[in-house]
Design a protein around this motif. Structure first.
Motif, mmCIF file in Angstrom:
data_model
loop_
_atom_site.group_PDB
_atom_site.id
_atom_site.type_symbol
_atom_site.label_atom_id
_atom_site.label_comp_id
_atom_site.label_asym_id
_atom_site.label_seq_id
_atom_site.Cartn_x
_atom_site.Cartn_y
_atom_site.Cartn_z
ATOM 1 N N THR A 78 172.397 7.411 92.710
ATOM 2 C CA THR A 78 171.809 8.184 91.626
ATOM 3 C C THR A 78 172.917 8.966 90.954
ATOM 4 O OG1 THR A 78 169.718 8.405 92.821
ATOM 5 C CG2 THR A 78 170.115 9.957 91.020
ATOM 6 N N LEU A 79 173.042 8.789 89.639
ATOM 7 C CA LEU A 79 174.017 9.529 88.860
ATOM 8 C C LEU A 79 173.258 10.539 88.016
ATOM 9 C CD1 LEU A 79 177.037 8.069 86.946
ATOM 10 C CD2 LEU A 79 175.815 10.063 86.173
ATOM 11 N N LEU A 80 173.521 11.820 88.263
ATOM 12 C CA LEU A 80 172.922 12.900 87.485
ATOM 13 C C LEU A 80 173.976 13.349 86.483
ATOM 14 C CD1 LEU A 80 171.252 14.828 90.422
ATOM 15 C CD2 LEU A 80 170.175 13.228 88.841
ATOM 16 N N ALA A 81 173.784 12.960 85.238
ATOM 17 C CA ALA A 81 174.768 13.227 84.193
ATOM 18 C C ALA A 81 174.437 14.510 83.448
ATOM 19 C CB ALA A 81 174.811 12.062 83.210
ATOM 20 N N GLU A 82 175.476 15.258 83.071
ATOM 21 C CA GLU A 82 175.277 16.432 82.220
ATOM 22 C C GLU A 82 174.703 15.995 80.881
ATOM 23 O OE1 GLU A 82 178.919 18.657 81.936
ATOM 24 O OE2 GLU A 82 179.098 18.763 84.113
ATOM 25 N N SER A 83 175.171 14.855 80.397
ATOM 26 C CA SER A 83 174.700 14.253 79.160
ATOM 27 C C SER A 83 175.085 12.785 79.227
ATOM 28 C CB SER A 83 175.367 14.939 77.962
ATOM 29 O OG SER A 83 174.975 14.350 76.755
ATOM 30 N N ALA A 84 174.229 11.911 78.691
ATOM 31 C CA ALA A 84 174.522 10.480 78.735
ATOM 32 C C ALA A 84 173.827 9.766 77.587
ATOM 33 C CB ALA A 84 174.078 9.883 80.070
ATOM 34 N N VAL A 85 174.436 8.641 77.178
ATOM 35 C CA VAL A 85 173.876 7.831 76.096
ATOM 36 C C VAL A 85 174.412 6.413 76.265
ATOM 37 C CG1 VAL A 85 175.740 8.411 74.480
ATOM 38 C CG2 VAL A 85 173.514 7.724 73.592
ATOM 39 N N ALA A 86 173.618 5.426 75.854
ATOM 40 C CA ALA A 86 174.084 4.042 75.879
ATOM 41 C C ALA A 86 175.284 3.918 74.941
ATOM 42 C CB ALA A 86 172.966 3.094 75.451
ATOM 43 N N VAL A 87 176.263 3.112 75.316
ATOM 44 C CA VAL A 87 177.472 2.958 74.500
ATOM 45 C C VAL A 87 177.114 2.560 73.073
ATOM 46 C CG1 VAL A 87 179.550 1.538 74.159
ATOM 47 C CG2 VAL A 87 179.063 2.502 76.400
#
Length: 135
Positions: A78-87
């Motif tokens: 599980t990756l808990l990202a501060e912020s993420a978006v599809a490339v």
């Protein structure tokens, strides 16, 4: 055929991906790491970069993350990202704003430790920009 495991990518806004994967490449703070099924239990911090997911169906999915941490177990990750978006959905203006803020943080830093942290973050964002956006 490689064994598979459960992978989830979560940002504060939403669950971006929940998939069965054969391999996930993460931008760990100490360097890129590849997670596969039966991986030793590990927790690591994530720096800004690209997460590449090879799904059990053979698809490759890529996401930009801006920090966070990953919890890796033999059965999943599980990756808990501060912020993420599809490339494919990356917003050039958002990345430019983040770079400008990092430059300002570096310029405004009051001590060497803060200046070094700001410079590292700026370097990570600059590298990320070069990796995902065409010149």
């Amino acid at each position: 055929m490689a064994d598979s495991f459960n992978f989830e990518l979560v940002s504060p806004e939403r669950l971006l991906l929940s998939a069965t994967a054969t391999e996930v490449v993460l931008p760990g703070t100490d360097g890129e790491m590849t997670v596969m099924a039966h991986h030793a239990p590990t927790m690591t911090t994530i720096k800004p970069g690209v997460v590449t997911v090879q799904t059990a169906e053979g698809k490759t999915e890529r996401y930009v993350v801006f920090g966070g941490f990953a919890d890796i177990l033999p059965s999943g990750c599980t990756l808990l990202a501060e912020s993420a978006v599809a490339v494919g959905d990356i917003d050039r203006e958002d990345l430019d704003r983040r770079l400008q803020n990092a430059r300002e943080d570096h310029a405004d830093a009051k001590n060497n430790n803060d200046k070094q942290k700001a410079l590292e973050y700026l370097d990570q964002l600059t590298t990320l920009q070069g990796a995902i956006l065409p010149a």
